[in-house]
Design an enzyme around this catalytic site. Structure first.
Site, mmCIF file in Angstrom:
data_model
loop_
_atom_site.group_PDB
_atom_site.id
_atom_site.type_symbol
_atom_site.label_atom_id
_atom_site.label_comp_id
_atom_site.label_asym_id
_atom_site.label_seq_id
_atom_site.Cartn_x
_atom_site.Cartn_y
_atom_site.Cartn_z
ATOM 1 N N ASP A 1 -39.017 9.575 20.434
ATOM 2 C CA ASP A 1 -38.772 8.251 20.992
ATOM 3 C C ASP A 1 -37.317 7.792 20.996
ATOM 4 O OD1 ASP A 1 -40.914 6.638 18.549
ATOM 5 O OD2 ASP A 1 -38.902 7.450 18.346
HETATM 6 O O1 CEZ Z 1 -40.864 7.467 14.398
HETATM 7 C C1 CEZ Z 1 -41.563 8.542 14.947
HETATM 8 C C2 CEZ Z 1 -42.571 7.944 15.887
HETATM 9 O O2 CEZ Z 1 -43.398 7.057 15.164
HETATM 10 O O3 CEZ Z 1 -40.738 9.457 15.642
HETATM 11 C C3 CEZ Z 1 -41.429 10.518 16.286
HETATM 12 C C4 CEZ Z 1 -42.428 9.968 17.276
HETATM 13 O O4 CEZ Z 1 -43.169 10.996 17.871
HETATM 14 C C5 CEZ Z 1 -43.378 9.024 16.563
HETATM 15 O O5 CEZ Z 1 -44.266 8.481 17.468
HETATM 16 C C6 CEZ Z 1 -40.410 11.394 16.961
HETATM 17 O O6 CEZ Z 1 -39.493 10.645 17.661
HETATM 18 O O7 CEZ Z 1 -37.271 4.734 16.408
HETATM 19 C C7 CEZ Z 1 -36.755 5.700 15.792
HETATM 20 O O8 CEZ Z 1 -35.640 6.138 16.075
HETATM 21 C C8 CEZ Z 1 -37.458 6.342 14.612
HETATM 22 O O9 CEZ Z 1 -36.904 7.565 14.353
HETATM 23 C C9 CEZ Z 1 -38.826 6.585 14.859
HETATM 24 O O10 CEZ Z 1 -38.826 7.104 16.129
HETATM 25 C C10 CEZ Z 1 -39.540 7.616 14.007
HETATM 26 C C11 CEZ Z 1 -39.393 7.515 12.521
HETATM 27 O O11 CEZ Z 1 -39.499 8.791 11.982
HETATM 28 C C12 CEZ Z 1 -40.411 6.607 11.855
HETATM 29 O O12 CEZ Z 1 -41.274 7.115 11.013
#
Ligand code: CEZ
Length: 778
Positions: free
Chosen positions: A469
């Site tokens: 994301d």
């Molecule tokens: O959160 C995860 C998301 O909850 O990152 C994954 C995604 O697939 C999951 O749905 C890979 O991107 O907003 C950010 O920059 C954070 O890094 C979040 O994307 C990330 C964190 O690891 C939260 O646990």
């Protein structure tokens, strides 16, 4: 207790209960565990710091920091500091010397220290100055921590001591905060009004649990409810309140509250004294009367998660993770939805995919909840609303393109595991229509939505992110495409085509098979770059994630998903795996990309602004590592897959690097292994992660090869060559299968046998109570 111990590390795993014990407060200062119930979660570190959140319905805190804190999702690599919320017990001896349990804030030296994580409890045993302290935390009902402290005089002299539980209340509200002691309840009652500004918001906060309390089993000798008065000039390391003979019985009147009590006790040798407290949040003072301070059996059993598989490979750390801690972490995800009321759609679906193995009925409900929020055109929203007042917030306001892929993975896993094809005929509504449709119809629309998302080249548009994301720069103008999503979409089409075939929808089967093949061709044409698949093509037409890129030259996800989704030739697979080993592999697992970005690349996005080696910027991001393992099992690389599975577990022998106890799998270990070797391997200590569903799936379906099919349970084992035999117990569709796997030479064809009768591996397993012998090739 039968302990397995390594001389050079202060961690032991009990071979019977699988409780994990740390015997130093300083060796792994961030070591922690977590407890949860329906309403709350507390992450407690070994030294006494706590992060606790309860749902009302949004996540909220009842024990806060000293200043207003921003609300975010749970963060990796959480930072602890002196004033951090915690649960401390100051102990004052007759000679006025003072120390604090479990370790902070005074940080004394102990004769003995252990911190033990059991499934439903956290326990400390500490010895100092002829006294032994047994401290236990369990959770009660609602938002309630239950603390027990037993002090035993293990010396030869009489001891007179003062015990001061000190529980952080913190900065409650800029509108209204105060605290007092209630004599009849034996309780510190800290009240506040949660801040709000719009009149309409009063309704939102009116039913909040705005009271934080500390209730004692025994009438305290004195108390303090006023943080400044309690700490005085000595601050937390030598609070004026503790140094005085008696606490000041202070109230707090629009001052930062605290909850401190003073208990006096005198103990003869061998004598002990037990004290209990409840700490938590309630809505009204009346609720405090009912609090009984006893742990009910029912709650302890909350954590008794019924695992789908029990293995004995001889590697006790691997076994303990798979048998005990992993199902617990899966259950937590299924129950707590990562402490949000609008979990990201992909998270909700993958967490539910893990839940299939523990509670398939609940997982089915989750799936229908998600489908009922699908748009009539097949698009899935960026978050699933779980409460009538919930809204799509933060990351869920950013358009991502991958959500429909996860519907397919859930459905495939669910049908394989349960055989419940009736789900395809179950009905669900839509977000923007009053119509109801069958799951089959919803899924067709989901696939059409993925198909519509292909550009003129036949590749998947990324929008402002896909699974990754923070990859928000690639397609911000609506042109950029994702290599990973194109591959995952191709896999979803193949899976859907297979499902259509299995239910006799021949025309659909043909259509989706053709679409999948066309997409596969486009992927080969645009993303295959000599040794691996590129990660994407930006709005400006730059292909990235390729050998000529100085940073981010190779990404793991396209390679992992190529194995999961595409009809690869063996030589193609060989080239890919070699490249992953050369560019991404580390002793802690594969990095998500390498080299990590050291500067902002606007056409890739926010991901490149994260610190190198942190999270998506090249960490050993376990969710991605688990995809890779799933890919390896798809191409039958049992040895390589097991190697990564083992690396992903926080190991005792590398605990000094990861800093973590083997009680959960973290979302990442620091990567950038070649750029920043000093920090590489450090755990994020974050247990919210999509990893766990895939890990469980990989062990059950991949390694053990115990895969569900229409006719029952089939065996396609991928046992690593390092294991010559193993015992397994697997629950499947209500039957408990016992299996004993034995490696055999390749000169004999693999088979399974029961009561002397031999069967080919293509025959489903018999529902027998006898042990099934499995003879496999490594
Ligand atoms: O959160 C995860 C998301 O909850 O990152 C994954 C995604 O697939 C999951 O749905 C890979 O991107 O907003 C950010 O920059 C954070 O890094 C979040 O994307 C990330 C964190 O690891 C939260 O646990």
């Amino acid at each position: 207790m039968n302990h397995k111990n390594r001389s050079d590390t202060p961690i032991a795993i009990c071979s019977t209960t699988r409780a994990v014990t740390l015997s130093s407060p300083t060796a792994l200062p961030k070591a922690c565990g977590f407890l949860y119930n329906q309403d709350m979660m507390i992450q407690m570190n070994c030294r006494g710091y706590a992060v606790a959140q309860h749902m009302q319905p949004e996540p909220a805190k009842y024990s806060r920091g000293p200043n207003i804190e921003a609300t975010t999702f749970m963060q990796p690599e959480h930072h602890y500091y002196t004033d951090h919320p915690g649960r401390f017990f100051y102990i004052k001896l007759k000679n006025n010397s003072v120390f604090s349990l479990p370790y902070e804030p005074i940080r004394a030296t102990y004769d003995k220290f252990t911190f033990t994580h059991q499934s439903h409890a956290l326990l400390w045993h500490i010895e100092k100055d002829g006294l032994a302290f047994d401290l236990t935390l369990t959770l009660g009902e609602g938002t309630q921590e239950l603390w027990n402290l037993t002090v035993t005089n293990i010396g030869e002299e009489m001891q007179e001591i003062d015990i001061y539980p000190m529980f952080t209340v913190g900065y409650m509200s800029w509108m209204n905060q105060s605290a007092r002691y209630d004599e009849s309840l034996q309780c510190v009652v800290a009240t506040c009004i949660s801040p709000y500004q719009m009149s309409a918001d009063y309704k939102r906060i009116a039913n909040f649990k705005d009271i934080t309390y500390l209730k004692s089993s025994e009438k305290p000798y004195a108390y303090s409810c006023n943080h400044s008065k309690f700490i005085g000039e000595g601050y937390l390391q030598a609070p004026d309140g503790v140094l005085a003979n008696k606490l000041g019985n202070d109230v707090s009147n629009y001052e930062v509250p605290t909850a401190v009590m003073q208990h006096k006790t005198a103990l003869k040798p061998d004598e002990c004294k037990a004290l209990r407290w409840a700490f938590g949040a309630v809505q009204s003072v009346h609720d405090l009367e009912a609090i009984t301070l006893t742990q009910s059996e029912k709650l302890a059993s909350n954590h008794t998660v019924s695992a789908a598989v029990e293995i004995n490979t001889g590697d006790s750390e691997f076994d303990s993770m798979v048998n005990t801690w992993l199902p617990r972490q899966l259950h937590y995800h299924g129950q707590m939805n990562r402490l949000t009321t609008d979990p990201q759609t992909r998270n909700y679906l993958q967490d539910s995919m893990g839940l299939i193995y523990l509670n398939s009925a609940k997982a089915r409900e989750h799936f229908l909840t998600a489908l009922s929020q699908q748009h009539r055109n097949g698009d899935m929203p960026d978050g699933i609303l779980l409460h009538k007042d919930a809204e799509l917030k933060y990351i869920n306001q950013v358009p991502h393109s991958d959500h429909n892929v996860w519907l397919m993975w859930f459905l495939k896993t669910y049908l394989d595991e349960t055989g419940d094809v009736a789900l395809l005929d179950a009905y669900a509504g839509y977000k923007d229509s009053t119509e109801n449709d069958s799951v089959f119809a919803h899924m067709s629309l989901a696939m059409e939505s993925l198909y519509r998302n292909l550009d003129s080249r036949g590749l998947s548009l990324i929008k402002e992110g896909d699974w990754c994301d923070p990859m928000n720069g690639v397609g911000v103008n609506g042109v950029g495409v994702s290599g990973w999503l194109s591959i995952a979409t191709c896999g979803a089409f193949f899976m859907w085509a297979g499902l259509c075939e299995s239910v006799g929808a021949t025309a659909e089967h043909e259509k989706w098979k053709q679409r999948a093949s066309a997409l596969n061709d486009a992927i080969e044409k645009h993303f295959w770059c000599e040794q691996w698949y590129a990660r994407g093509i930006t709005d400006e037409g730059r292909t990235f994630g390729i050998a000529t890129d100085k940073e981010g030259s190779m990404y793991l996800n396209p390679q992992a998903w190529a194995m999961l989704s595409l009809p690869l030739t063996p030589s193609r697979t060989h080239t890919l795996l070699k490249a992953v080993d050369e560019h991404l592999m580390t002793p802690f697992g594969p990095m998500m990309l390498a080299p990590s970005y050291t500067g902002f690349q606007p056409d890739i996005g926010r991901l490149t602004q994260k610190s190198p080696g942190v999270a998506e910027n090249g960490a050993i991001y376990n969710h991605a590592a688990a995809f890779y393992v799933a890919g390896l099992y798809t191409v039958n690389k049992g040895d390589a897959a097991f190697d990564v599975l083992k690396k992903m577990i926080p190991r005792i022998e590398s605990a000094n690097v990861t800093g973590q106890l083997p009680v959960y799998i973290p979302n990442y270990y620091r990567g950038a292994y070649f750029q920043f070797p000093e920090q590489a391997g450090r755990s994020s200590h974050l247990f919210n992660t999509g990893t766990v569903a895939w890990y469980y799936h990989c062990v059950i379906n991949g390694m053990l090869g115990l895969q569900g099919g229409k006719e029952g349970l089939f065996l396609k084992p991928n046992i690593p060559s390092c294991l010559s035999s193993l015992h397994v117990s697997r629950r499947f569709r209500g039957h408990q299968y016992k299996l004993h796997y034995k490696q055999i030479p390749t000169s004999i064809a693999p088979y399974w046998s029961v009561d002397g009768e031999r069967h080919d591996l293509s025959v489903p397993l018999s529902k027998t109570s006898s042990t099934i012998e499995v003879f496999y090739h490594a």
